[in-house]
Write a protein that holds these residues in place. Structure first.
Motif, short mmCIF file in Angstrom:
data_model
loop_
_atom_site.label_atom_id
_atom_site.label_comp_id
_atom_site.label_asym_id
_atom_site.label_seq_id
_atom_site.Cartn_x
_atom_site.Cartn_y
_atom_site.Cartn_z
N ILE A 74 0.85 -1.23 0.06
CA ILE A 74 0.10 -0.15 0.36
C ILE A 74 0.96 1.18 -0.06
O ILE A 74 0.56 2.25 -0.66
N SER A 75 1.88 1.56 0.95
CA SER A 75 2.80 2.32 0.94
C SER A 75 3.39 2.74 -0.44
O SER A 75 3.59 3.80 -1.15
N SER A 76 4.02 1.80 -1.07
CA SER A 76 4.64 1.94 -2.56
C SER A 76 3.61 2.30 -3.55
O SER A 76 3.85 3.07 -4.33
N GLU A 77 2.43 1.74 -3.44
CA GLU A 77 1.46 1.96 -4.46
C GLU A 77 0.92 3.67 -4.29
O GLU A 77 0.68 4.09 -5.20
N VAL A 78 0.68 3.97 -2.81
CA VAL A 78 0.43 5.41 -2.78
C VAL A 78 1.70 6.21 -3.42
O VAL A 78 1.17 7.42 -3.84
N MET A 79 2.58 5.85 -3.14
CA MET A 79 3.94 6.76 -3.48
C MET A 79 3.93 6.91 -5.03
O MET A 79 4.18 7.91 -5.54
N LEU A 80 3.61 5.76 -5.63
CA LEU A 80 3.54 5.65 -7.03
C LEU A 80 2.56 6.36 -7.76
O LEU A 80 2.84 7.28 -8.59
N GLU A 81 1.57 6.43 -7.00
CA GLU A 81 0.41 7.20 -7.50
C GLU A 81 0.54 8.56 -7.27
O GLU A 81 0.04 9.26 -8.33
N TYR A 82 1.14 8.98 -6.28
CA TYR A 82 1.47 10.35 -6.19
C TYR A 82 2.38 10.90 -7.21
O TYR A 82 2.10 12.17 -7.64
N GLU A 88 -10.54 -6.82 -13.64
CA GLU A 88 -9.19 -7.09 -13.94
C GLU A 88 -8.51 -6.21 -14.55
O GLU A 88 -7.25 -5.72 -14.23
N ARG A 89 -8.91 -5.50 -15.56
CA ARG A 89 -8.31 -4.55 -16.18
C ARG A 89 -8.07 -2.99 -15.29
O ARG A 89 -7.21 -2.46 -15.53
N LEU A 90 -9.11 -2.86 -14.62
CA LEU A 90 -9.15 -1.84 -13.76
C LEU A 90 -8.47 -1.98 -12.32
O LEU A 90 -8.20 -0.93 -11.69
N ARG A 91 -7.84 -3.13 -11.98
CA ARG A 91 -7.41 -3.45 -10.81
C ARG A 91 -6.11 -2.73 -10.64
O ARG A 91 -5.88 -2.14 -9.49
N ASN A 92 -5.18 -2.43 -11.80
CA ASN A 92 -3.92 -1.85 -11.60
C ASN A 92 -3.75 -0.49 -12.12
O ASN A 92 -2.72 0.04 -12.64
N LEU A 93 -4.87 -0.05 -12.82
CA LEU A 93 -4.71 1.33 -13.68
C LEU A 93 -4.40 2.30 -13.22
O LEU A 93 -3.62 3.34 -13.64
N HIS A 94 -4.53 2.66 -11.85
CA HIS A 94 -3.93 3.73 -11.03
C HIS A 94 -2.49 3.94 -11.06
O HIS A 94 -2.00 5.16 -10.83
N GLY A 95 -1.85 2.86 -11.08
CA GLY A 95 -0.59 2.76 -10.85
C GLY A 95 0.26 2.77 -12.27
O GLY A 95 1.44 2.51 -12.23
N ILE A 96 -0.40 2.97 -13.56
CA ILE A 96 0.18 3.07 -14.68
C ILE A 96 -0.35 4.30 -15.46
O ILE A 96 -1.29 5.03 -14.99
N VAL A 97 0.38 4.72 -16.62
CA VAL A 97 -0.18 5.76 -17.31
C VAL A 97 -0.61 5.38 -18.64
O VAL A 97 -0.07 5.16 -19.57
N TYR A 98 -1.86 4.74 -18.58
CA TYR A 98 -2.61 4.23 -19.98
C TYR A 98 -3.38 5.43 -20.43
O TYR A 98 -4.23 5.99 -19.73
N PRO A 99 -3.56 5.72 -21.60
CA PRO A 99 -3.93 7.07 -22.29
C PRO A 99 -5.44 6.70 -22.26
O PRO A 99 -6.06 5.53 -22.66
N PRO A 100 -6.44 7.80 -22.08
CA PRO A 100 -7.88 7.36 -22.69
C PRO A 100 -7.93 7.26 -23.96
O PRO A 100 -7.19 7.60 -24.93
#
Length: 1135
Positions: free
Chosen positions: A515-523, A734-746
């Motif tokens: 969780i800590s790494s995920e939050v830092m990555l998303e920031y 499954e597609r949305l599970r890790n979307l916030h940790g990557i930069v995938y375009p709309p």
């Protein structure tokens, strides 16, 4: 507990009541314990609370009065109740009035405090007019506008503060543990849920409903969540939706949310209801992201029999409370707002097999009242959201709910009001505008304050909101949407404090670190999306440290192509996970789902799929086998690698070296295919890089097309079977599970990128259709023009003008019709400030020969946009034709300042200086021009003249050599002129004589080197220019000056033979004179030799020349040169 208070004396014409805190008068000595009654610190200065039914404030004693604190408190409660008499009670569903008492009771689970904000109330009040309008009889719900305005300003300064001292029950703690466990990020492979080990009471309907909603969220049934009982209760009814003119859609949602909380509600029920609200907000956000980012789309008509099915979003886009707004904006209420743009169907697919709606975006969402109303709610700081997004209502709904939950104790933010975009509008403001009990709001705030995951989901929603805002990529300097950035920064600060500062959220250390790494990555990704300094670099590195991922960037020998024989150095990224994730890696080794197993097959386009002649390997084959083997990484670790790849892109120019660096990270991520979106992101980044390479461009375009197609659930070119759509594709969750940790375009960005790449490849018609789908009209018109379909482009432009007249569309129409009237109209609409119209008129008048008008419009355009080197170049060329050399020089100077690599502009700068007889200024401009283009022979000729003027004979010789090389490749290039060669020879010899006379050894050595180069140049020219008579004459003069007599004779003889080959020389007086002079020089040489053989040859030569001249002049007077030739023959006879 009622605090002792004193009241101030009111002015006779403006009643005043001042309620002060007990801390200010702690010496009053009177204090009773009434803990059941809440109290307020409020200042109602200038407010008339006389309602006609409640007693007005009695004349207040002065500060020195000994009135009891009890009397003051009773007066306060009386005034507050009097204020509440203007509030219409609401029906909370049980038919009972929830506003019987303003003061709280024992049932209230959160203590309320009403804190006066720093803002002072200053309401002008006319007592006489108020007396006239004072109602008589029972209390009325209608107050005077001025008094109501003052009252609302007072209530808008209230904020709720929950009571953190309330003890949670065991069931409360269990429910909150479930919320934290289900809604916070978890590592891949960790499927253990807290709720699975808990036996719920079957009779507890609230808990069963909560578990049902969590299951729906886990399985990606977001639309079903938005149809749940609570969703229908909040959003699914049109009852009580009447609102004032200033009420926004978000405010109506907030009002409905707060109505679900009453002061009789227990804390346990309120917490469950808040979690349900959080799930609804998350489902709304996820549904928006599914429709616009990840897919699969929710198109109807996947199979023919599905055409009869209802729209999967019927009833929730929008909900029933907004149906009236929907009906205002559509001709038919059955219009499908969830249809997505799909790729063109295969030619082999008939209309009987699948639906052929190829352009659903264009037909459904661009100009409806409902769609534009939602976009106006989401507009931020004057920036408008992207027009063709799908169902922005879901983002607005998610933002509204998640913002309320994440910040229940602070004012709510409005984004769409430019004047107050950063102002605070509190929950108290809801109470005063929408008649919500203040105590009910505190119940909501008390419960929402216990949630754990709401702040992270709210931060994610803010980032999604920012990515929706339509700002030009090349103009976004990080200053757009400051209101959203302030909100995002504050929310992520809270996330970092809660999740990244060593707090033990769970007993599992792996989960906490994840969780800590995920939050830092998303920031870090949020900083990237907002284009802040560093673009998230620090946060990416911090996420890497928390994840304890070891990364080594190095090189290794390997082969990239199928036929490569020798291994070369290749960029290599080694990644090794930490020992902390070993146990988790074991969990992740479980068999993948069907969708995960087919990720590579479904998404990747291989080189061999594109061409049988592909020479590139799918991955680099390293010489060392250890370099071909890789440690298994978690999905989060792969996301961190993608972030580091993004950091390389942000920190470096996009050149070959940057592409190699990024390719190393991408190759490491592509070695695994555990997650649909992480793998798709790596493929997309790789495709962007390969578009710049010759051998990978075709595969890259098809790869981007495949990734765009996987968003749709229709049959497409790269998705040609129902099995690939239904079974091989990953589901939404499954597609949305890790979307916030990557930069995938709309999807709209991906389509725009695909269309731009099609345009570069010349596939302009397909590009125009894609641009039309996403409503980029300038690009649509340009593509149709390039394709020669001006009629289609004109049709599109006129249709847009029928909707709205804009300068851009009129300029486009003028370009299509070649009618300057439309350009003039464009300038009228823009008050002369539309740059494109000025430039278009400049080109029009230039083509028609009116250079003065053309120059004027070009200059007007440059006043608007001065950084346009192409237009400056046009101004320069026109000015040269008009003889305005100062203007021309300024124009070309601007060009070379803006585009230093523009060689033609440098050449024109030099030409202007040469025109002004200023070779010293022309010389450096010529040097710069030749740096950019060494194949322009005209520039070389200009340099030749300049070097001769500046007596730079060495460079002049080198310039002649370059011209000879260019002529060897292109015969149309002229050879160096005679006068230039004579000038070089004469100047070089003069320098040699001067150096020798001055006995300057340095100058003499330099002159000798110059003469050596000159000798080589003359020999080269004689070998390639054998028909040039003058060249042998120059060479003979040079050799004679150098004392090389044998070379002089050879040059003279070659000159004689060349001149003899000139047709009709014997009838041309000037040529006869030239021949006679040449014969004299040969006569002198032969006579000096003196041998019989030499004299015989000379006599024969002279007789031949004399005979030709005599025969040619039989019918005319013989030339005087004939007598000279006869004299030489007589002289030879005497020898």
């Amino acid at each position: 507990m009622i605090a002792a208070m004193n009241t101030a004396t009111a002015a006779p014409d403006q009643p005043t009541m001042s309620i002060q805190t007990c801390e200010q008068h702690s010496d009053s000595g009177d204090s009773d314990d009434d803990s059941d009654v809440a109290f307020a610190y409020m200042d109602f200065d200038g407010v008339d609370f006389d309602d006609g039914g409640a007693p007005a404030s009695a004349p207040a004693p002065t500060q020195s009065s000994a009135a009891s604190c009890r009397d003051a408190a009773e007066a306060e409660v009386s005034c507050i109740k009097a204020a509440e008499n203007d509030v219409t009670p609401l029906d909370h569903g049980d038919g009972e009035d929830g506003h019987d008492k303003f003061a709280t009771s024992h049932d209230l689970n959160g203590q309320i405090r009403y804190n006066k904000m720093d803002t002072e109330l200053n309401c002008n009040y006319d007592a006489s007019s108020a007396a006239k309008s004072k109602p008589s009889g029972p209390p009325s719900s209608t107050a005077s506008p001025n008094r109501r305005a003052c009252q609302e300003r007072a209530l808008s300064s209230i904020k709720f503060i929950p009571d953190d001292t309330i003890q949670l029950t065991d069931i409360d703690k269990t429910v909150l543990a479930i919320e934290k466990d289900w809604l916070l990020p978890r590592p891949a492979g960790d499927s253990a849920r807290v709720a699975d080990s808990i036996e719920f009471d079957k009779e507890n309907i609230a808990l069963e409903n909560l578990r049902s909603l969590l299951d729906l969220l886990e399985n990606g049934k977001y639309a079903d969540i938005l149809r749940s009982d609570l969703s229908r209760k909040i959003l699914g009814s049109t009852e009580g939706t009447s609102c004032n003119d200033n009420e926004t859609m978000m405010d109506r949602i907030k009002r409905r949310v707060l109505q679900q909380f009453t002061n009789e509600m227990s804390l346990s029920v309120a917490i469950i209801k808040c979690i349900e609200l959080e799930i609804i907000g998350i489902a709304s956000l996820n549904l928006f992201l599914q429709l616009n980012y990840t897919g699969p789309s929710m198109d109807r008509g996947l199979r023919p029999e599905e055409e009869k099915h209802d729209d999967p979003l019927d009833g929730i886009n929008p909900h029933a409370m907004f149906q009236t707004l929907l009906q205002k904006g559509t001709k038919s209420t059955t219009q499908n707002f969830a249809v997505l743009p799909s790729s063109l169907p295969l030619d082999s697919i008939s209309e009987d097999d699948v639906s052929t709606n190829a352009h659903p975006i264009k037909d459904t969402i661009s100009n409806t009242v409902f769609h534009n109303t939602v976009l106006s709610e989401l507009a931020v700081d004057g920036e408008w959201p992207f027009q063709v997004c799908i169902a922005p209502y879901f983002l607005m709904l998610g933002r509204t709910i998640l913002s309320m939950l994440a910040e229940p104790t602070r004012p709510f933010r409005r984004w769409s009001d430019d004047e107050h975009s950063a102002d605070d509008v509190g929950l108290g403001d809801l109470a005063k505008t929408y008649q919500i009990s203040l105590t009910d709001g505190a119940v909501f705030a008390s419960a929402a304050n216990y949630l754990s995951s709401d702040i992270l989901w709210n931060a994610r929603a803010i980032v999604a909101h920012r990515r929706l805002i339509s700002t030009r990529r090349d103009e976004d300097d990080g200053q757009a949407c400051p209101s959203l950035w302030n909100e995002a920064k504050e929310m992520f600060s809270r996330c970092l404090a809660v999740f990244c500062e060593g707090n033990e959220i769970f007993d599992d250390k792996i989960r906490n670190a994840h969780i800590s790494s995920e939050v830092m990555l998303e920031y870090g990704l949020a900083e990237h999306h907002f284009r802040k300094p560093g673009r998230g670099k620090t946060s990416f590195n911090r996420a890497l440290e928390i994840a304890k991922l070891e990364i080594q960037v190095t090189g290794a020998e390997g082969k990239r192509t199928k036929y490569q024989q020798t291994a070369t150095a290749q960029y290599l990224v080694r990644a090794k996970p930490s020992s902390l994730n070993t146990a988790l890696d074991q969990k992740a080794q479980c068999p993948p789902s069907t969708a995960q197993a087919d990720i590579e097959k479904q998404l990747m386009i291989k080189h061999d799929d594109v061409s049988d002649d592909a020479i590139l390997l799918e991955k680099i084959k390293f010489e060392e086998e250890d370099d071909n083997e890789h440690h298994t990484l978690t999905i989060q670790e792969q996301s961190i690698l993608l972030a580091l790849c993004l950091d390389v892109k942000n920190d470096n120019p996009m050149d070959g070296l940057t592409g190699e660096q990024m390719g190393g990270y991408l190759a490491r991520v592509l070695n695994q295919h555990d997650d649909w979106m992480v793998y798709a992101t790596a493929l997309l980044e790789r495709a962007w890089l390969e578009c710049e390479r010759t051998h990978g461009r075709e595969r890259a375009i098809l790869q981007i097309q495949a990734l765009a197609d996987q968003h749709s659930n229709r049959l497409t070119l790269t998705q040609s079977t129902f099995k690939s759509v239904e079974e091989d594709s990953a589901p939404a969750q499954e597609r949305l599970r890790n979307l916030h940790g990557i930069v995938y375009p709309p999807r709209w960005d991906m389509l725009r990128d695909l269309a731009e790449r099609y345009t570069k490849l010349g596939v302009v018609t397909s590009a125009a259709e894609i641009f039309e789908e996403i409503e980029l009209w300038d690009e649509v018109v340009e593509c149709y023009r390039i394709a020669g379909k001006e009629s289609k482009a004109e049709e599109v432009v006129r249709a847009r003008l029928a909707e709205r007249e804009t300068p851009r569309m009129y300029a486009a129409l003028g370009g299509l019709t070649h009618d300057p009237m439309y350009f003039e109209r464009s300038l009228e609409l823009s008050n002369g400030k539309f740059y494109d119209a000025h430039v278009a008129l400049g080109k029009f008048y230039f083509d028609n020969g009116d250079l003065r008008k053309s120059l004027k419009h070009f200059q007007d355009g440059l006043e608007i946009k001065p950084l346009m080197p192409a237009v400056w170049f046009r101004v320069g060329t026109i000015s040269m034709q008009l003889g305005e050399w100062d203007t021309a020089l300024r124009a070309f100077t601007q060009v070379v300042q803006q585009e230093p690599e523009e060689g033609e502009a440098w050449a024109n700068v030099a030409a202007i200086h040469m025109r002004r007889r200023n070779p010293s200024e022309a010389y450096p401009a010529l040097i710069e021009s030749l740096k950019q283009n060494r194949n322009n022979w005209r520039v070389w000729v200009s340099k030749l003249y300049t070097c001769i003027d500046l007596k730079k004979f060495d460079e002049a010789i080198q310039t002649c050599n370059e011209l000879l090389l260019l002529r060897a490749r292109r015969n149309e290039i002229p050879t160096p002129e005679e006068k230039c060669i004579r000038a070089i020879v004469g100047g070089s010899l003069l320098n040699y004589r001067d150096a020798r006379a001055a006995n300057d050894h340095i100058a003499l050595d330099s002159s000798k080197r110059t003469l050596t180069r000159l000798k080589e140049l003359l020999e080269k020219m004689k070998s390639s220019m054998k028909s040039e008579v003058w060249l042998y004459d120059v060479s003979a003069c040079f050799n004679d000056e150098m004392g090389w007599k044998e070379d002089v004779f050879n040059d003279l003889m070659k000159e004689y033979r060349t001149l003899q080959c000139v047709s009709g020389w014997e009838r041309d007086r000037s040529t006869i004179s030239q021949m006679t002079t040449l014969v004299k020089e040969l006569f002198a040489h032969h006579k000096a030799v003196g041998t019989q053989e030499s004299i015989a040859k000379c006599k024969l030569m002279i007789n031949g020349v004399a005979k030709k001249i005599r025969d040619a002049s039989l019918d005319s007077v013989p030339p005087k040169e004939l007598a000279e030739l006869d004299a030489m023959i007589s002289d030879l006879k005497s020898c």
